[in-house]
Enzyme design. Structure first.
Site, PDB file in Angstrom:
ATOM      1  N   ALA A  23       0.807  -1.219   0.000  1.00 22.60           N
ATOM      2  CA  ALA A  23       0.000   0.000   0.000  1.00 22.60           C
ATOM      3  C   ALA A  23       0.840   1.269   0.000  1.00 22.60           C
ATOM      4  CB  ALA A  23      -0.937   0.002   1.206  1.00 22.60           C
ATOM      5  N   GLY A  24       2.129   1.123   0.272  1.00 22.51           N
ATOM      6  CA  GLY A  24       2.990   2.301   0.457  1.00 22.51           C
ATOM      7  C   GLY A  24       3.155   3.096  -0.827  1.00 22.51           C
ATOM      8  N   ARG A  28      10.517   7.534  -1.618  1.00 21.96           N
ATOM      9  CA  ARG A  28      11.931   7.687  -1.989  1.00 21.96           C
ATOM     10  C   ARG A  28      12.191   7.435  -3.475  1.00 21.96           C
ATOM     11  NH1 ARG A  28      13.359   4.038   3.175  1.00 21.96           N
ATOM     12  NH2 ARG A  28      11.171   3.527   2.801  1.00 21.96           N
ATOM     13  N   LYS A  35       5.047   2.308  -5.864  1.00 21.52           N
ATOM     14  CA  LYS A  35       6.335   1.592  -5.840  1.00 21.52           C
ATOM     15  C   LYS A  35       6.231   0.166  -6.359  1.00 21.52           C
ATOM     16  CE  LYS A  35       8.331   0.738  -1.719  1.00 21.52           C
ATOM     17  NZ  LYS A  35       9.310   0.994  -0.643  1.00 21.52           N
ATOM     18  N   GLY A 115       5.699  -6.178  -0.666  1.00 24.11           N
ATOM     19  CA  GLY A 115       5.497  -6.058  -2.113  1.00 24.11           C
ATOM     20  C   GLY A 115       6.654  -5.409  -2.844  1.00 24.11           C
ATOM     21  N   ARG A 456       4.626   2.154 -65.725  1.00 28.91           N
ATOM     22  CA  ARG A 456       5.364   3.409 -65.566  1.00 28.91           C
ATOM     23  C   ARG A 456       5.376   4.129 -66.909  1.00 28.91           C
ATOM     24  NH1 ARG A 456      10.721  -0.209 -65.580  1.00 28.91           N
ATOM     25  NH2 ARG A 456      11.234   0.045 -67.778  1.00 28.91           N
TER      26      ARG A 456
HETATM   27  C1  UD1 Z   1      10.578  -2.090   6.645  1.00 27.71           C
HETATM   28  C2  UD1 Z   1      10.823  -2.465   8.104  1.00 27.71           C
HETATM   29  C3  UD1 Z   1      12.323  -2.617   8.351  1.00 27.71           C
HETATM   30  C4  UD1 Z   1      12.896  -3.625   7.387  1.00 27.71           C
HETATM   31  C5  UD1 Z   1      12.566  -3.257   5.932  1.00 27.71           C
HETATM   32  C6  UD1 Z   1      12.962  -4.383   5.008  1.00 27.71           C
HETATM   33  C7  UD1 Z   1       8.995  -1.384   9.313  1.00 27.71           C
HETATM   34  C8  UD1 Z   1       8.611  -0.287  10.225  1.00 27.71           C
HETATM   35  N1  UD1 Z   1      10.269  -1.442   8.972  1.00 27.71           N
HETATM   36  O1  UD1 Z   1      11.142  -0.803   6.427  1.00 27.71           O
HETATM   37  O2  UD1 Z   1      12.557  -3.067   9.678  1.00 27.71           O
HETATM   38  O3  UD1 Z   1      14.293  -3.712   7.571  1.00 27.71           O
HETATM   39  O4  UD1 Z   1      11.144  -3.082   5.787  1.00 27.71           O
HETATM   40  O5  UD1 Z   1      12.782  -4.027   3.669  1.00 27.71           O
HETATM   41  O6  UD1 Z   1       8.152  -2.194   8.946  1.00 27.71           O
HETATM   42  N2  UD1 Z   1       3.370  -0.540   3.383  1.00 27.71           N
HETATM   43  C9  UD1 Z   1       1.990  -0.664   3.440  1.00 27.71           C
HETATM   44  N3  UD1 Z   1       1.283   0.228   4.212  1.00 27.71           N
HETATM   45  C10 UD1 Z   1       1.879   1.210   4.926  1.00 27.71           C
HETATM   46  C11 UD1 Z   1       3.295   1.319   4.870  1.00 27.71           C
HETATM   47  C12 UD1 Z   1       4.006   0.421   4.104  1.00 27.71           C
HETATM   48  O7  UD1 Z   1       1.401  -1.544   2.808  1.00 27.71           O
HETATM   49  O8  UD1 Z   1       1.154   1.956   5.588  1.00 27.71           O
HETATM   50  C13 UD1 Z   1       4.114  -1.499   2.522  1.00 27.71           C
HETATM   51  C14 UD1 Z   1       4.974  -0.821   1.479  1.00 27.71           C
HETATM   52  O9  UD1 Z   1       4.258  -0.658   0.269  1.00 27.71           O
HETATM   53  C15 UD1 Z   1       6.116  -1.801   1.315  1.00 27.71           C
HETATM   54  C16 UD1 Z   1       6.186  -2.518   2.658  1.00 27.71           C
HETATM   55  O10 UD1 Z   1       4.988  -2.224   3.337  1.00 27.71           O
HETATM   56  O11 UD1 Z   1       5.835  -2.759   0.307  1.00 27.71           O
HETATM   57  C17 UD1 Z   1       7.367  -2.033   3.500  1.00 27.71           C
HETATM   58  O12 UD1 Z   1       7.248  -0.642   3.719  1.00 27.71           O
HETATM   59  P1  UD1 Z   1       8.491   0.341   3.598  1.00 27.71           P
HETATM   60  O13 UD1 Z   1       8.017   1.729   3.850  1.00 27.71           O
HETATM   61  O14 UD1 Z   1       9.225   0.073   2.356  1.00 27.71           O
HETATM   62  O15 UD1 Z   1       9.333  -0.121   4.873  1.00 27.71           O
HETATM   63  P2  UD1 Z   1      10.885   0.073   5.084  1.00 27.71           P
HETATM   64  O16 UD1 Z   1      11.181   1.471   5.420  1.00 27.71           O
HETATM   65  O17 UD1 Z   1      11.628  -0.525   3.949  1.00 27.71           O
HETATM   66 CA    CA Z   2      11.093  -1.233   1.858  1.00 27.79          CA
END
Ligand code: UD1
Ligand code: CA
Length: 476
Positions: A23-24, A28, A35, A115, A456
Site C-alpha cells: 500500500a505504500g 523515496r 512503488k 510487495g 510506368r
Molecule cells: C521495513 C521495516 C524494516 C525492514 C525493511 C525491510 C517497518 C517499520 N520497517 O522498512 O525493519 O528492515 O522493511 O525491507 O516495517 N506498506 C503498506 N502500508 C503502509 C506502509 C508500508 O502496505 O502503511 C508497505 C509498502 O508498500 C512496502 C512494505 O509495506 O511494500 C514495506 O514498507 P516500507 O516503507 O518500504 O518499509 P521500510 O522502510 O523498507
Molecule cells: Ca522497503
C-alpha cells in the site's frame, strides 16, 4: 498453481494465509506511480512477490494490502486471482496488518511479505513458515546479514546464538552500537493469527515517522511472554527491498545476470552479459550466440545455433534454429523460420512470419506479412498486410500500399514472382505465380501468372539536350 514440494505437511496442520504489504507510496522513488508497480526483471515488483506466494498457498489465500494508487495496482494484478484489502490511509506496516484483520480471520498462520522485495523465493517462504510452526512462535522474522545494513531495521537477539529475538530497532531509532549490527529485518514475517490480533492494538505511533511499525510487535510479544524467533534467509539478496531507484536497479541487474547465468549454464553463449536485457520467461536453446547490447523480452523463444547480433531488440517472438539476426533489428510479436537471415536494421512488426531461409535486409519494415520459404526483401522496403509466396524476389524500395485512408487491404504475391526495384503495389492486388513486375511500376491491377507488368511512363531520350542546356546557361 504448482506448490513447493515441502509445503504439504504443515498445511494440513494449520490454515495459512499470505499477506503482501503493497500500500505504500514509495516516497523515496520520487514517482507518480506506486512503488510496487515499478519493474525489475521485466515485471512489476509485486508480480514477482505474488508469483512466489502462489507457489505456497492458493491465490485465494493471498491477501494483497493496497492503498496508494490502489486501483492502478488492483488492475495491474487483476489476472493473478488474489484478494485485495484496501488500506485507505497508509499509517505504517503495523497499520497495514490491522486493516487486514477481517480478511485474515479464520486462518491460523499468516506469512507477511513485502510487495517491494521481489527476489523472495518459495523455498524461503516455506522455510520461514516451517520454522515458525516448529518453534510454536507468536512471531517469526526472516533476517539477513548484510555488508551494508544501513536503512534496515536491526535485529536484537536475546543472545548471539539464540533463535529468540528481543526487539527490532529501526534505523532512525538505532544507537551507534545498534547500527553496527549487520543482521537486519528482511520485512518478511510469520505470525500466529490469533496472537497477532490479540496484541496488535498495543502498537503506537510514538516513533520517527509517527507510524504503526509492524516491527514493534517483537517487543510487544516479548512483554506478553509470547515467543519471537528469527531465521536467516538462504541468500541475502532474496530480501533486498527497493526503496530507491538505485536499489531498484541493483535488483534488476541481479535478476538479469541471474537469467544470463542460467542460459549460459544451458549452453547459450552471451558476450558481455551485463549489457544484455533478457526477461525471465525467455527461452534460448543451446549453441545460440548472443552479442553485447541485445534485449530479448516477454515470452520470446530463440532456437539453437542462432546468432543475435548487437543492438537487436526481440519481444514476444519465436525465432527458430539457425537464424541470424544481424545488428540493430527490432522484432515484435513475430515468427521467424529456420535459417532465415534478418537485418541489419530490419523492423518486424506484429504478425510478421518470415519463412525458412528467407532474407529480410536493411531498412525493411514488415507487418502482418507471410514471407515464403527462401524469399528475399533485402533493401528499403515496406511489406504490410501481404502474403508473399516462396522464392520471391522483392526489389529495393518496393512498397505495398496497404492503406487507402480508411481501410487496410491485402497484397498477394505468389511463388517465384520478381518485383523490380521501386515498385508500388496498390492493394488489394495480386501478382500471379512467376510474374515479373518491371522496376518503378505502380501496380494497380492484378497481374496474371507468368506475365510482365509494366506500370510506368515510357522513357523519353532527347539526344544532346543536356549539352544544349549548359551552353544556354553559360550565355545568359
Ligand atoms: C521495513 C521495516 C524494516 C525492514 C525493511 C525491510 C517497518 C517499520 N520497517 O522498512 O525493519 O528492515 O522493511 O525491507 O516495517 N506498506 C503498506 N502500508 C503502509 C506502509 C508500508 O502496505 O502503511 C508497505 C509498502 O508498500 C512496502 C512494505 O509495506 O511494500 C514495506 O514498507 P516500507 O516503507 O518500504 O518499509 P521500510 O522502510 O523498507
Ligand atoms: Ca522497503
Amino acid at each position: 498453481m504448482p506448490k513447493a514440494a515441502n509445503d504439504k505437511k504443515p498445511l494440513s496442520a494449520s490454515r495459512t494465509a499470505i499477506a503482501i504489504m503493497a500500500a505504500g507510496k514509495g516516497t523515496r522513488l520520487k514517482s507518480k506511480y506506486p512503488k510496487v508497480l515499478h519493474e525489475a526483471g521485466g515485471k512489476p515488483l509485486l508480480a514477482h512477490v505474488i508469483a512466489a506466494a502462489a507457489q505456497i498457498v492458493p491465490a485465494s489465500d493471498i491477501h494483497v494490502i493496497i492503498g496508494h494508487e490502489a486501483e492502478l495496482v488492483r488492475k495491474a494484478m487483476a489476472d493473478s486471482g488474489v484478494n485485495f484489502v484496501l488500506q485507505q490511509e497508509q499509517r505504517g506496516t503495523g497499520h497495514a496488518l490491522m486493516v487486514a484483520q477481517q480478511a485474515l480471520a479464520g486462518y491460523d498462520t499468516v506469512i507477511v511479505l513485502s510487495g517491494d522485495a521481489p527476489q523472495i523465493t518459495p523455498e524461503t517462504i516455506a522455510k520461514l513458515r516451517d520454522f515458525h510452526l516448529a518453534k510454536k512462535a507468536a512471531m517469526t522474522l526472516l533476517t539477513a546479514v548484510l555488508e551494508r545494513p544501513t536503512g534496515y531495521g536491526r535485529i536484537l537477539r536475546k543472545s548471539a546464538k539464540s533463535d529468540d529475538v528481543r526487539a527490532i530497532v529501526e534505523e532512525k531509532a538505532a544507537s551507534p552500537a545498534q547500527k553496527i549490527i549487520r543482521e537486519i529485518n528482511a520485512g518478511f514475517y510469520a505470525f500466529s493469527v490469533p496472537k497477532l490480533f490479540r496484541n496488535i492494538q498495543k502498537l503506537s505511533t510514538n516513533n520517527a515517522h509517527g507510524e504503526f511499525y509492524l516491527t514493534d510487535m517483537a517487543a510487544i510479544f516479548g512483554k506478553a511472554k509470547e515467543r519471537v524467533v528469527a531465521i536467516e534467509a538462504n541468500h541475502p539478496h532474496e530480501i533486498l527491498g527497493s526503496n530507491t531507484r538505485a536499489e531498484l536497479m541493483e535488483i534488476d541487474q541481479h535478476m538479469r545476470l541471474g537469467k544470463c547465468r542460467q542460459l549460459m549454464a544451458d549452453g547459450v553463449t552471451i558476450f558481455f552479459p551485463h549489457t544484455c536485457v533478457i526477461d525471465n520467461d525467455v527461452e534460448v536453446a543451446a549453441d545460440t550466440v548472443i552479442e553485447p547490447y541485445v534485449q530479448i523480452l516477454g515470452k520470446s523463444r530463440i532456437g539453437a545455433d542462432c546468432r543475435i547480433r548487437s543492438y537487436s531488440v526481440i519481444r514476444n517472438s519465436e525465432i527458430a534454429d539457425g537464424v541470424v539476426v544481424r545488428n540493430g533489428c527490432v522484432i515484435d510479436d513475430s515468427k521467424v523460420e529456420p535459417r532465415a537471415i534478418l537485418g541489419p536494421y530490419s523492423h518486424l512488426r506484429p504478425g510478421s512470419e518470415i519463412g525458412e531461409g528467407a532474407h529480410v535486409g536493411n531498412f525493411v519494415e514488415t507487418k502482418k506479412v507471410k514471407l515464403g520459404k527462401g524469399s528475399k526483401a533485402n533493401h528499403l522496403t515496406y511489406l504490410g498486410d501481404a502474403e508473399v509466396g516462396a522464392g520471391v524476389n522483392i526489389g529495393a524500395g518496393t512498397i505495398t500500399c496497404n492503406y487507402d485512408g480508411a481501410k487496410k487491404h491485402t497484397t498477394v504475391i505468389e511463388d517465384g514472382v520478381f518485383v523490380g526495384s521501386d515498385s508500388t503495389l496498390v492493394a488489394p492486388v495480386k501478382i500471379g505465380k512467376g510474374a515479373y513486375v518491371a522496376a518503378a511500376s505502380c501496380v494497380t491491377y492484378d497481374v496474371p501468372e507468368d506475365a510482365l507488368a509494366l506500370g510506368r511512363a515510357r522513357q523519353v531520350t532527347k539526344e544532346g539536350w543536356a549539352k544544349a542546356k549548359r551552353q544556354a546557361l553559360c550565355k545568359s
